[in-house]
Scaffold this motif. Structure first.
Motif, short mmCIF file in Angstrom:
data_model
loop_
_atom_site.label_atom_id
_atom_site.label_comp_id
_atom_site.label_asym_id
_atom_site.label_seq_id
_atom_site.Cartn_x
_atom_site.Cartn_y
_atom_site.Cartn_z
N THR A 394 0.85 -1.20 0.00
CA THR A 394 0.00 0.00 0.00
C THR A 394 0.88 1.24 0.00
O THR A 394 1.86 1.30 0.77
CB THR A 394 -0.90 0.00 1.25
N PRO A 395 0.59 2.25 -0.84
CA PRO A 395 -0.58 2.42 -1.71
C PRO A 395 -0.28 2.15 -3.19
O PRO A 395 -0.82 2.85 -4.06
CB PRO A 395 -0.91 3.88 -1.49
N GLU A 396 0.59 1.17 -3.49
CA GLU A 396 0.85 0.86 -4.90
C GLU A 396 -0.47 0.53 -5.61
O GLU A 396 -1.24 -0.30 -5.14
CB GLU A 396 1.79 -0.34 -5.01
N PRO A 397 -0.74 1.15 -6.75
CA PRO A 397 -2.01 0.89 -7.43
C PRO A 397 -2.01 -0.46 -8.13
O PRO A 397 -0.97 -0.96 -8.55
CB PRO A 397 -2.10 2.03 -8.45
N ILE A 398 -3.19 -1.03 -8.23
CA ILE A 398 -3.40 -2.23 -9.03
C ILE A 398 -3.95 -1.76 -10.37
O ILE A 398 -5.01 -1.14 -10.44
CB ILE A 398 -4.38 -3.20 -8.35
N ARG A 399 -3.21 -2.01 -11.43
CA ARG A 399 -3.65 -1.56 -12.75
C ARG A 399 -4.67 -2.54 -13.31
O ARG A 399 -4.49 -3.75 -13.24
CB ARG A 399 -2.45 -1.42 -13.69
N CYS A 400 -5.73 -2.00 -13.86
CA CYS A 400 -6.83 -2.81 -14.37
C CYS A 400 -6.92 -2.69 -15.89
O CYS A 400 -6.49 -1.70 -16.48
CB CYS A 400 -8.16 -2.36 -13.74
N ALA A 401 -7.49 -3.72 -16.49
CA ALA A 401 -7.61 -3.75 -17.95
C ALA A 401 -8.73 -2.85 -18.45
O ALA A 401 -8.80 -2.56 -19.65
CB ALA A 401 -7.85 -5.19 -18.42
N TRP A 402 -9.61 -2.40 -17.55
CA TRP A 402 -10.74 -1.56 -17.94
C TRP A 402 -10.75 -0.31 -17.08
O TRP A 402 -10.29 -0.31 -15.95
CB TRP A 402 -12.06 -2.31 -17.75
N GLU A 403 -11.31 0.74 -17.63
CA GLU A 403 -11.39 2.00 -16.89
C GLU A 403 -12.55 2.00 -15.91
O GLU A 403 -13.56 1.32 -16.11
CB GLU A 403 -11.54 3.17 -17.86
N PHE A 404 -12.39 2.76 -14.86
CA PHE A 404 -13.48 3.06 -13.94
C PHE A 404 -14.13 4.35 -14.47
O PHE A 404 -13.52 5.42 -14.38
CB PHE A 404 -12.95 3.26 -12.53
N PRO A 405 -15.35 4.26 -15.03
CA PRO A 405 -15.96 5.45 -15.64
C PRO A 405 -16.11 6.61 -14.66
O PRO A 405 -15.99 7.77 -15.05
CB PRO A 405 -17.33 4.95 -16.10
N ARG A 406 -16.40 6.28 -13.40
CA ARG A 406 -16.50 7.30 -12.35
C ARG A 406 -15.67 6.84 -11.15
O ARG A 406 -15.53 5.63 -10.92
CB ARG A 406 -17.96 7.48 -11.92
N PRO A 407 -15.13 7.78 -10.39
CA PRO A 407 -14.34 7.39 -9.21
C PRO A 407 -15.19 6.58 -8.23
O PRO A 407 -16.34 6.91 -7.96
CB PRO A 407 -13.92 8.72 -8.60
N VAL A 408 -14.58 5.50 -7.69
CA VAL A 408 -15.30 4.57 -6.83
C VAL A 408 -14.59 4.46 -5.48
O VAL A 408 -13.35 4.38 -5.42
CB VAL A 408 -15.38 3.17 -7.47
N LEU A 409 -15.38 4.43 -4.42
CA LEU A 409 -14.92 3.99 -3.11
C LEU A 409 -15.63 2.69 -2.79
O LEU A 409 -16.87 2.64 -2.83
CB LEU A 409 -15.24 5.02 -2.02
#
Length: 762
Positions: A394-409
């Motif tokens: 933490t807090p290294e990001p996990i890169r995803c194959a798809w975008e998050f259209p809106r910020p999520v918690l």
């Protein structure tokens, strides 16, 4: 990616943007040195998106520079993307590092804490070095990062080092682009930095040699609290039975294994089996606790009572190295807390909460801003899988194959809680928070959300949560305003996490085995076969449901699940587990018959509990999953035969005959078959049932990808047997490698489900 204007000629100029974990890791001095090496002109600086480079010179030199930029990057850098744009030459002279541009939204991740590097370690033990035996030395390749950052940008003034003005010698290093401490925000030395001291439980000094005095106390069998990187640990001599038992009593930790710190990999080999994957994990810059198979009897039995495995780690701060070398023996180093409480990380809190546990406190005056428990990993198939993802990750990001259209918690589950903030193609998972069952942990939960929000500059538009109406995290989400709420079924979140970290959108057969999770039908799920995509699922199979006598009481008392599974066995009262409970056994069977206080469950975790109690391994537990862990520990790994397990259809849903599996266990146990064989046959039978059920689902749906998730798959024997069987039938099998299979990965799964539903609604 490169674009340009077709510029020709012997001189080439390019603008380069580097994104990822590239600030606070020595990237600018690395670029400076690279430009000097290739004889190039231009400049480098930070902005809110990463590192920006403008470089020009001979075409061949620029080409070499671009190649080395990624191949030779600093050890702590994690490059996500390099964008190159060709520009007309402008005749720059020399190369320089320019001031940072902090305008605009923050998109550059803060680096994680990293273990002491080899160069700093050499200085630590060099009598001629000015930082000889200094417990806080660091450089751009190592040291505290996440745990000292208060806000962004990541500059010294926004860290807990702000109160330590640099001396002239440290300032020269900090401002010298050729020095490895150039812009190392925590840079310090004995003249200007934090100081170590040792005190008693009342804060009174215990001597002028803190490390030496701590070692004396440890050798005398005392308990010493040690302020580490992300919080306080408590330490004892791991070879001293009395000291270890004293620590257990004071921490109110009856059985759960302690982690052990050793000085070197060779010392780890004396205690455990260390293969290449384990050695890589032990020496990784994250320095996690690594779960290894034990060998030898050097340690006190109470370190890991009745456990074939041991959690081992190497020192990861200069202070830990000093302690290890001076003490010269394995040392228990476990979280500084009482049972079920979050780790203590402020000095006042530690002295208050740990005064009844520790005899002395090895403290220092550098504040910890963000606590972080040690991470835990388990070697598997030439790599490691996370069990607890925290310090060093933490807090290294996990890169995803798809975008998050809106910020999520995503606010996670009730147990092993983490939270996740996601935006763009990045998901940032918090450190391990723990079980949200007391006020202190809830405060840690809200603090983690606030801190990650500041560091990532993410303001959520969506809050994802579990469906369980009584979870603290769910109620936190429901109380949120100005956001869209997305409820995510617990086991779908497990499966979605596994799919997303493998870059698979589905459909896949998701096998989610855990202790308990709120089902879509309001019952307690935990042995699920889902036909799943990231956005949705269909329940196509499950373990046969049984009563769960007393609800949560059955989690703490596995003998209750034994009674539930044996409710139709007329001879059950002759078993040892029934005799041990006496009148309570018959009372509970009557309760089951009445249906009062007995919700039904399909939980595989509760199935393990029942078998552990029947085999006289564990009637009650003192920590989550204890009965299942001890059942796995007792299994003979050389046994390959398993009990036959029925799989039948009920209204189009496949049902695994758990009661039949328990009957097979009871039959062998009554015949006096060795517990090691019975446990192995149980594991093998369950793995075969998973295989058979997945085959039936695949034949009906033509889906041949399986995702395995849920805390039960932390069981290495079950995981190995299941994967072998599925792969043998041509399935593509997905497992976890970046987030835990247990509830520590739930928040990531919730986030990717919320994003997938967002994308599907566009």
């Amino acid at each position: 990616m490169e674009s340009g204007e077709g510029v020709v000629g012997p001189v080439r100029r390019v603008e380069i943007r580097v994104e990822g974990v590239v600030q606070g890791v020595g990237f600018r001095p690395f670029v400076y040195g690279l430009a000097e090496r290739f004889g190039l002109n231009g400049r480098v600086g930070n902005d809110t998106g990463g590192v920006v480079i403008d470089v020009e010179g001979p075409r061949e030199a620029v080409a070499g520079f671009l190649k080395s930029l990624e191949v030779d990057a600093p050890v702590l850098a994690d490059i996500e993307r390099v964008t190159v744009v060709t520009r007309p030459p402008r005749g720059s002279i020399g190369f320089r590092i320019v001031d940072s541009d902090h305008g605009g939204p923050r998109r550059t991740p803060v680096p994680a804490d990293s273990a002491t590097c080899k160069k700093c370690l050499a200085e630590l033990f060099d009598p001629c070095d000015r930082r000889y035996r200094y417990p806080f030395l660091n450089c751009t390749d190592c040291g505290p990062r996440f745990t000292i950052v208060r806000d962004v940008p990541y500059d010294r003034g926004n860290t807990t080092m702000a109160e330590f003005p640099m001396c002239p010698a440290c300032a020269r290093e900090y401002h010298d682009p050729t020095d490895r401490r150039f812009h190392a925000q925590p840079v310090c030395c004995p003249d200007c930095g934090p100081r170590l001291r040792i005190v008693d439980a009342h804060g009174r000094p215990l001597g002028d040699d803190p490390v030496g005095r701590a070692v004396e106390l440890l050798r005398a069998g005392m308990v010493v609290a040690v302020k580490g990187l992300g919080g306080y640990h408590v330490a004892v001599d791991a070879t001293n039975p009395h000291a270890v038992e004293t620590l257990r009593a004071r921490k109110r930790r009856a059985d759960k294994p302690f982690a052990v710190m050793v000085a070197t990999v060779d010392e780890a080999r004396r205690l455990c089996v260390v293969d290449e994957a384990a050695e890589r994990a032990l020496t990784d810059r994250r320095r996690p606790i690594v779960l290894l198979d034990r060998r030898g009897k050097e340690l006190a039995e109470a370190v890991a009572p009745g456990n074939r495995q041991l959690g081992v780690f190497l020192p990861y701060t200069p202070l830990h190295h000093l302690l290890s070398v001076e003490f010269g023996a394995p040392m228990v180093l476990t979280s500084g807390n009482a049972s079920d409480e979050p780790i203590a990380f402020t000095d006042a809190d530690a002295l208050s909460r740990l005064s009844g546990i520790a005899d002395a406190f090895l403290v220092h005056d550098r504040p910890i801003h963000a606590w972080a428990d040690d991470s835990v990993v388990r070697p598997w198939r030439d790599t490691v899988v996370p069990v607890r993802r925290s310090r060093g990750y933490t807090p290294e990001p996990i890169r995803c194959a798809w975008e998050f259209p809106r910020p999520v918690l995503a606010v996670g589950a009730e147990l092993k809680n983490t939270v996740c903030l996601a935006s763009g193609c990045r998901a940032v998972l918090s450190q391990h928070i723990g079980d949200l069952r007391n006020l202190e942990t809830f405060r840690a939960f809200t603090d983690a959300i606030g801190h990650l929000s500041r560091l990532s500059d993410i303001v959520p538009a969506v809050v994802a949560h579990d469906l369980h109406p009584d979870y603290v995290s769910t109620n936190y989400a429901l109380d949120s305003t100005g956001v869209d709420l997305v409820g995510v079924q617990h086991h779908h979140a497990h499966v979605a996490a596994c799919l997303a970290e493998n870059g698979v959108a589905g459909p896949a057969i998701g096998v989610a085995f855990d202790g308990t999770g709120y089902g879509s039908d309001g019952t307690v799920w935990g042995g699920e076969f889902l036909l799943a995509t990231l956005s949705g699922f269909q329940r196509v199979g499950h373990l046969e449901v049984v009563p769960m006598p007393g609800g949560e009481a059955a989690v703490r008392q596995p003998w209750r699940m034994a009674a539930a599974y044996l409710r139709d066995d007329p001879d059950a009262s002759s078993l040892a587990v029934a005799r041990r409970q006496g009148r309570r056994w018959e009372w509970l069977r009557r309760l089951v018959d009445s249906g009062l206080g007995t919700p039904v469950t399909s939980s595989v975790g509760r199935l393990f509990d029942a078998v552990a109690a029947i085999l006289d391994i564990r009637d009650t537990v003192t920590y989550e999953g204890q009965a299942a862990i001890e059942l796995e520990q007792r299994a003979d790994p050389g046994c390959v035969d398993g009990y036959p397990v029925g799989v039948f259809e009920d209204a189009g849903t496949f049902v695994v005959d758990g009661p039949g599996l328990v009957r097979a266990v009871v039959d062998d146990h009554r015949c006096g078959v060795d517990v090691a064989l019975v446990s192995a046959r149980f594991h093998n039978g369950l793995a075969a049932a998973v295989h058979r059920t997945c085959l039936s689902i695949a034949e009906r749906t033509d889906v041949w990808t399986v995702a395995l998730s849920g805390g039960v798959f932390a069981n290495r024997l079950l995981l190995e047997r299941t994967v072998e069987a599925l792969e043998g039938s041509g399935f593509t099998v997905l497992t976890h490698s970046r987030v835990p299979c247990n509830d520590g990965g739930i928040s990531f799964g919730q986030a990717v489900v919320a994003a997938a539903r967002d994308r599907s609604s566009d």
